[in-house]
Scaffold this motif. Structure first.
Motif: not given
Length: 121
Positions: A5-6, A19, A21, A35, A37, A79, A93-95, A112, A115
């Protein structure tokens, strides 16, 4: 598969943020990606999901109408476009990926590292 993630950062309430992934691996064609969180002191929660092949999305009530999930099948990137951000959106936040039609995070894997998104009031 590995997911990265970024895009997370500190923003003001009312701002927008996107964001990403990114998935690595020779072939990437999951059934679904999601996604999630996790806010400080709270359990990780579902944000939204997208079916990889046809792009059907579903969102939690708390973000529906403000967040949009999309994907780039060629680049293997998912995204999360977040608009009208609120302080309560502050979280890591995770994917993740799933082979099932589900919202249950127990059915997602390859998480991930997350982020951080921080929304100031």
């Amino acid at each position: 598969v590995q997911l990265v993630e970024s895009g997370g950062r500190l923003v003001q309430a009312g701002s927008s943020l996107r964001l990403a992934c990114a998935a690595s691996g020779r072939t990437f064609s999951p059934y679904m990606m999601g996604w999630f969180r996790q806010a400080p002191g709270k359990e990780r929660e579902f944000v939204g999901r997208i079916t990889w092949r046809n792009g059907i999305t579903y969102y939690s009530d708390s973000v529906r109408g403000r967040f949009t999930i999309s994907r780039d099948n060629v680049k293997s990137i998912m995204y999360l476009q977040m608009n009208s951000l609120k302080p309560e959106d502050t979280a890591v936040y995770y994917c993740a990926v799933s082979s099932m039609f589900t919202r249950d995070q127990a059915n997602f894997g390859s998480w991930g590292q997350g982020t951080q998104v921080t929304v100031s009031s």
